[in-house]
Design a protein around this motif. Structure first.
Motif, PDB file in Angstrom:
ATOM      1  N   LEU A 181       0.967  -1.613   0.201  1.00 54.05           N
ATOM      2  CA  LEU A 181      -0.265  -0.023   0.664  1.00 54.05           C
ATOM      3  C   LEU A 181       1.154   1.161   0.033  1.00 54.05           C
ATOM      4  CD1 LEU A 181      -2.889  -0.905   2.258  1.00 54.05           C
ATOM      5  CD2 LEU A 181      -2.910  -1.256  -0.500  1.00 54.05           C
ATOM      6  N   ALA A 182       0.214   2.749  -0.274  1.00 53.40           N
ATOM      7  CA  ALA A 182       0.792   3.805  -0.977  1.00 53.40           C
ATOM      8  C   ALA A 182       1.413   4.240   0.954  1.00 53.40           C
ATOM      9  CB  ALA A 182       0.099   4.204  -1.096  1.00 53.40           C
ATOM     10  N   ARG A 183       2.505   4.993   1.005  1.00 54.03           N
ATOM     11  CA  ARG A 183       3.184   5.536   2.136  1.00 54.03           C
ATOM     12  C   ARG A 183       2.777   6.968   2.185  1.00 54.03           C
ATOM     13  NH1 ARG A 183       8.552   1.773   4.779  1.00 54.03           N
ATOM     14  NH2 ARG A 183       7.545  -0.053   3.539  1.00 54.03           N
ATOM     15  N   ARG A 184       2.728   7.186   0.615  1.00 62.23           N
ATOM     16  CA  ARG A 184       3.348   9.283   0.897  1.00 62.23           C
ATOM     17  C   ARG A 184       2.518   9.504  -0.216  1.00 62.23           C
ATOM     18  NH1 ARG A 184       9.418   8.422  -1.391  1.00 62.23           N
ATOM     19  NH2 ARG A 184      10.406   7.539   0.365  1.00 62.23           N
ATOM     20  N   ASP A 185       2.592  10.346   0.008  1.00 59.81           N
ATOM     21  CA  ASP A 185       1.446  11.534  -0.489  1.00 59.81           C
ATOM     22  C   ASP A 185      -0.217  10.778  -0.090  1.00 59.81           C
ATOM     23  OD1 ASP A 185       3.083  12.920  -1.949  1.00 59.81           O
ATOM     24  OD2 ASP A 185       3.347  11.399  -3.552  1.00 59.81           O
ATOM     25  N   LEU A 186      -0.483  10.618   0.730  1.00 60.93           N
ATOM     26  CA  LEU A 186      -1.857  10.663   1.587  1.00 60.93           C
ATOM     27  C   LEU A 186      -2.237  11.215   2.248  1.00 60.93           C
ATOM     28  CD1 LEU A 186      -1.174   7.051   2.906  1.00 60.93           C
ATOM     29  CD2 LEU A 186      -2.194   7.471   0.455  1.00 60.93           C
ATOM     30  N   ALA A 187      -1.754  12.269   2.707  1.00 61.44           N
ATOM     31  CA  ALA A 187      -2.281  13.679   3.927  1.00 61.44           C
ATOM     32  C   ALA A 187      -3.429  14.102   3.015  1.00 61.44           C
ATOM     33  CB  ALA A 187      -1.570  13.897   4.644  1.00 61.44           C
ATOM     34  N   LYS A 188      -3.064  14.660   2.011  1.00 59.46           N
ATOM     35  CA  LYS A 188      -4.088  15.275   1.110  1.00 59.46           C
ATOM     36  C   LYS A 188      -5.573  14.974   1.081  1.00 59.46           C
ATOM     37  CE  LYS A 188      -1.330  18.917  -0.919  1.00 59.46           C
ATOM     38  NZ  LYS A 188      -0.771  19.495  -1.973  1.00 59.46           N
ATOM     39  N   ALA A 189      -5.656  13.608   0.587  1.00 55.79           N
ATOM     40  CA  ALA A 189      -6.435  13.009   0.110  1.00 55.79           C
ATOM     41  C   ALA A 189      -7.069  12.091   1.305  1.00 55.79           C
ATOM     42  CB  ALA A 189      -5.971  11.848  -1.061  1.00 55.79           C
ATOM     43  N   PHE A 190      -6.618  12.184   2.468  1.00 50.41           N
ATOM     44  CA  PHE A 190      -6.820  11.268   3.982  1.00 50.41           C
ATOM     45  C   PHE A 190      -7.238  12.897   4.733  1.00 50.41           C
ATOM     46  CE2 PHE A 190      -4.972   7.718   5.226  1.00 50.41           C
ATOM     47  CZ  PHE A 190      -5.092   6.869   3.770  1.00 50.41           C
ATOM     48  N   ALA A 191      -6.862  13.986   3.769  1.00 52.71           N
ATOM     49  CA  ALA A 191      -7.793  15.297   5.114  1.00 52.71           C
ATOM     50  C   ALA A 191      -8.905  15.422   4.539  1.00 52.71           C
ATOM     51  CB  ALA A 191      -6.992  16.197   4.992  1.00 52.71           C
ATOM     52  N   GLN A 192      -9.100  15.804   3.003  1.00 50.18           N
ATOM     53  CA  GLN A 192     -10.420  16.050   2.779  1.00 50.18           C
ATOM     54  C   GLN A 192     -11.380  14.700   2.642  1.00 50.18           C
ATOM     55  OE1 GLN A 192     -10.810  18.377   0.707  1.00 50.18           O
ATOM     56  NE2 GLN A 192     -12.574  17.424   0.464  1.00 50.18           N
ATOM     57  N   GLN A 231     -18.218  16.457   8.154  1.00 53.20           N
ATOM     58  CA  GLN A 231     -19.408  17.038   7.612  1.00 53.20           C
ATOM     59  C   GLN A 231     -21.117  16.719   7.268  1.00 53.20           C
ATOM     60  OE1 GLN A 231     -17.844  18.568   4.482  1.00 53.20           O
ATOM     61  NE2 GLN A 231     -16.790  20.457   5.240  1.00 53.20           N
ATOM     62  N   LYS A 232     -20.398  15.385   7.182  1.00 49.42           N
ATOM     63  CA  LYS A 232     -21.641  14.028   7.062  1.00 49.42           C
ATOM     64  C   LYS A 232     -22.058  15.174   8.646  1.00 49.42           C
ATOM     65  CE  LYS A 232     -20.978  12.105   2.839  1.00 49.42           C
ATOM     66  NZ  LYS A 232     -20.815  10.844   2.176  1.00 49.42           N
ATOM     67  N   GLU A 233     -21.488  13.890   9.674  1.00 46.62           N
ATOM     68  CA  GLU A 233     -21.461  13.835  11.342  1.00 46.62           C
ATOM     69  C   GLU A 233     -21.811  14.981  12.305  1.00 46.62           C
ATOM     70  OE1 GLU A 233     -22.180  10.872  12.483  1.00 46.62           O
ATOM     71  OE2 GLU A 233     -22.713   9.901  10.185  1.00 46.62           O
ATOM     72  N   ASN A 234     -22.123  15.943  11.399  1.00 48.43           N
ATOM     73  CA  ASN A 234     -22.188  17.472  12.017  1.00 48.43           C
ATOM     74  C   ASN A 234     -20.838  17.074  13.484  1.00 48.43           C
ATOM     75  OD1 ASN A 234     -24.395  18.708  10.244  1.00 48.43           O
ATOM     76  ND2 ASN A 234     -25.635  17.138  11.926  1.00 48.43           N
ATOM     77  N   LEU A 235     -19.810  17.017  13.008  1.00 50.19           N
ATOM     78  CA  LEU A 235     -18.533  17.078  13.548  1.00 50.19           C
ATOM     79  C   LEU A 235     -17.404  18.450  13.415  1.00 50.19           C
ATOM     80  CD1 LEU A 235     -17.855  13.186  14.865  1.00 50.19           C
ATOM     81  CD2 LEU A 235     -19.101  15.392  15.874  1.00 50.19           C
ATOM     82  N   LYS A 285     -13.673  23.471  11.661  1.00 50.71           N
ATOM     83  CA  LYS A 285     -12.139  23.553  10.837  1.00 50.71           C
ATOM     84  C   LYS A 285     -12.457  23.595   9.564  1.00 50.71           C
ATOM     85  CE  LYS A 285     -10.519  22.785  16.148  1.00 50.71           C
ATOM     86  NZ  LYS A 285      -9.479  22.220  17.167  1.00 50.71           N
ATOM     87  N   PRO A 286     -10.808  24.431   9.259  1.00 53.95           N
ATOM     88  CA  PRO A 286     -10.805  24.636   7.743  1.00 53.95           C
ATOM     89  C   PRO A 286      -9.683  23.127   7.500  1.00 53.95           C
ATOM     90  CG  PRO A 286      -8.929  25.994   9.121  1.00 53.95           C
ATOM     91  CD  PRO A 286     -10.210  25.623   9.954  1.00 53.95           C
ATOM     92  N   ILE A 287     -10.003  23.068   5.890  1.00 54.64           N
ATOM     93  CA  ILE A 287      -9.020  22.200   5.692  1.00 54.64           C
ATOM     94  C   ILE A 287      -7.427  21.417   6.012  1.00 54.64           C
ATOM     95  CG2 ILE A 287      -8.274  22.858   3.907  1.00 54.64           C
ATOM     96  CD1 ILE A 287      -9.052  19.356   3.414  1.00 54.64           C
ATOM     97  N   ALA A 288      -7.171  22.964   6.684  1.00 57.36           N
ATOM     98  CA  ALA A 288      -6.139  22.741   7.079  1.00 57.36           C
ATOM     99  C   ALA A 288      -5.802  22.264   8.163  1.00 57.36           C
ATOM    100  CB  ALA A 288      -4.774  24.359   7.501  1.00 57.36           C
ATOM    101  N   ALA A 289      -6.627  22.069   9.142  1.00 54.69           N
ATOM    102  CA  ALA A 289      -6.578  21.388  10.896  1.00 54.69           C
ATOM    103  C   ALA A 289      -6.703  20.182  10.123  1.00 54.69           C
ATOM    104  CB  ALA A 289      -7.899  22.194  11.585  1.00 54.69           C
ATOM    105  N   TYR A 290      -7.631  19.784   9.422  1.00 59.59           N
ATOM    106  CA  TYR A 290      -7.470  17.987   9.237  1.00 59.59           C
ATOM    107  C   TYR A 290      -5.900  17.808   8.838  1.00 59.59           C
ATOM    108  CZ  TYR A 290     -12.441  17.854   9.281  1.00 59.59           C
ATOM    109  OH  TYR A 290     -13.438  18.224  10.326  1.00 59.59           O
ATOM    110  N   LEU A 291      -5.533  18.455   7.672  1.00 55.88           N
ATOM    111  CA  LEU A 291      -4.016  18.077   6.626  1.00 55.88           C
ATOM    112  C   LEU A 291      -3.191  18.233   8.738  1.00 55.88           C
ATOM    113  CD1 LEU A 291      -2.453  17.417   4.848  1.00 55.88           C
ATOM    114  CD2 LEU A 291      -2.300  19.711   4.761  1.00 55.88           C
ATOM    115  N   THR A 292      -3.567  18.856   9.772  1.00 55.80           N
ATOM    116  CA  THR A 292      -2.508  18.253  10.846  1.00 55.80           C
ATOM    117  C   THR A 292      -2.912  17.231  11.566  1.00 55.80           C
ATOM    118  OG1 THR A 292      -2.464  20.683  11.047  1.00 55.80           O
ATOM    119  CG2 THR A 292      -1.894  19.717  12.981  1.00 55.80           C
ATOM    120  N   LEU A 293      -4.574  17.275  11.329  1.00 61.35           N
ATOM    121  CA  LEU A 293      -4.561  15.564  12.149  1.00 61.35           C
ATOM    122  C   LEU A 293      -3.909  14.685  11.897  1.00 61.35           C
ATOM    123  CD1 LEU A 293      -6.356  14.675  14.884  1.00 61.35           C
ATOM    124  CD2 LEU A 293      -8.322  14.188  13.097  1.00 61.35           C
ATOM    125  N   VAL A 294      -4.382  14.104  10.361  1.00 57.50           N
ATOM    126  CA  VAL A 294      -3.883  13.469   8.991  1.00 57.50           C
ATOM    127  C   VAL A 294      -1.861  13.136  10.209  1.00 57.50           C
ATOM    128  CG1 VAL A 294      -3.206  12.228   7.305  1.00 57.50           C
ATOM    129  CG2 VAL A 294      -5.701  13.414   7.760  1.00 57.50           C
TER     130      VAL A 294
END
Length: 213
Positions: A158-169, A176-180, A183-192
């Motif tokens: 499985l791929a190890r690199r270039d996953l962060a942006k896709a996973f964050a999105q 958003q679907k779960e009303n949770l 924060k902006p996409i940058a916060a999700y990228l940091t979380l990933v």
């Protein structure tokens, strides 16, 4: 149901970040997925079990897909597995599949027994191993029969690199679907990045409210 189970991909088109692995399996499917063993390796939370289950579902109905941990493989259990794989499953898909997770936990006896089993898999059956990258390295270091075992498997890394942006999105879409979401996409990228691309851990954090304002 936890988010990582609720939103687990139901087909290869829903997979995120693992296009090469999906393409490889689709190509193999044209020649037949049975009578083969598969070795899926990757980082934790990047889709190993999901891909193993999707692969298994191409061959067998859910009730004929057995999933277990490598540490549960006694000599007697392996004999039982071989006997069950010899019989066709029922339903539209008449195959049988065994998924062996945490394959780095295989012991010497199990590996040697598997070497024989994999050489005589029926055309309707498949065995799928999953393991972490670190676990695979440890297995190679400790078990001398690992190389012959892998030589009998189709390896899917499985791929190890270039996953962060896709996973964050994807994580943001789920939040958003779960009303949770708050924060902006940058916060999700940091979380990933914080969870080293472990999507399961990311969704657990979202479920705990980490992306709410």
């Amino acid at each position: 149901m936890q988010l990582h189970e609720q939103y687990r991909p139901k087909n290869f088109d829903e997979l995120v970040g693992q296009d090469k692995a999906a393409a490889k399996i689709k190509a193999l499917a044209k020649r037949g997925l049975g009578a083969r063993a598969y070795w899926i390796s990757g980082q934790s939370g990047t889709g190993k079990t999901t891909i193993a289950r999707l692969l298994g579902s191409q061959l067998a109905e859910p009730m004929y897909i057995e999933e277990l941990d490598a540490t549960d493989l006694s000599a007697a259990k392996l004999r039982d597995i071989e006997q069950s794989l010899a019989v066709f499953g029922l339903g539209q898909k008449n195959g049988r599949v065994v998924i062996i997770n945490e394959a780095h936990g295989l012991n010497k006896t199990a590996i040697r027994q598997l070497l024989v089993m994999l050489d005589r898999l029926p055309s309707h059956a498949a065995i799928i191993f999953t393991t972490t990258v670190e676990g695979q390295e440890l297995l190679f270091a400790e078990q001398e029969d690992t190389a012959p075992l892998l030589s009998r498997c189709i390896q899917i890394e499985l791929a190890r690199r270039d996953l962060a942006k896709a996973f964050a999105q994807r994580a943001m879409e789920i939040a958003q679907k779960e009303n949770l979401d708050g924060k902006p996409i940058a916060a999700y990228l940091t979380l990933v990045q914080k969870h080293r691309n472990n999507m399961r851990a990311v969704l657990q954090s979202i479920e705990a409210g980490e992306m709410l304002e």
